[in-house]
Design a protein around this motif. Structure first.
Motif: not given
Length: 170
Positions: A73-74, A66-71, A63-64
């Motif tokens: 990516s954005v 995925i959260a970092r990947y999302t940040q 989950e961490r």
């Protein structure tokens, strides 16, 4: 038995020799476990050895991630959009010069558009300049014709004015 189970047991299906099973099961406190069971033969007896691990630490790390990947990516998306806007503005800068030239042409400050434009727009600018030159020549001819007409009408009007004055005097 594992000491972490403390009197609890997991239901493991007996496996034949060489058979292997990996699955998700619920632990004693209903936690998610990953279970790996393999069948062996020991001294003529079939035994099954099962190892289970709590998935919570792995899920937390995932989950961490995925959260970092999302940040990231954005952030990259925003950077790419800003970069793309800058590139488009830079690429369209010569067209803003054409727009400014058209405004100055409309106000009568210049007679033709500048030809420092991208190659894709240059034929259009040259055609507009050709049309402007044609309209300028036509306007000049019209002015000359009107001047000649006014001059040609001046003498007959002067004669008519004199005749009209003479008739009034008598």
């Amino acid at each position: 038995r594992s000491p972490s189970l403390v009197g609890e047991s997991l239901a493991v299906t007996p496996m034949d020799r060489g058979q292997r099973l990996v699955s998700h099961v619920a632990g004693p406190q209903q936690q998610a476990l990953l279970l790996s069971a393999t069948g062996y033969e020991l001294q003529g007896r079939a035994i099954t050895i099962a190892v289970a691990a709590n998935l919570q630490p792995i899920q937390s790390q995932f989950e961490r991630l995925i959260a970092r990947y999302t940040q990231v990516s954005v952030g990259m998306f925003i950077l790419l959009v800003v970069l793309q806007v800058a590139i488009v503005r830079l690429a369209l800068a010569p067209l803003r010069r054409v727009q400014a030239d058209v405004s100055r042409l409309e106000r009568g400050e210049i007679g033709q558009l500048g030809e420092r434009v991208p190659a894709e727009v240059l034929p259009l600018v040259r055609e507009l300049n050709r049309l402007l030159a044609l309209f300028t020549r036509r306007l000049q001819r019209s002015r000359e014709s009107l001047g000649n007409l006014a001059h040609a009408l001046k003498a007959p009007l002067t004669v008519l004015t004199h005749i009209s004055h003479d008739d009034h005097i008598r």
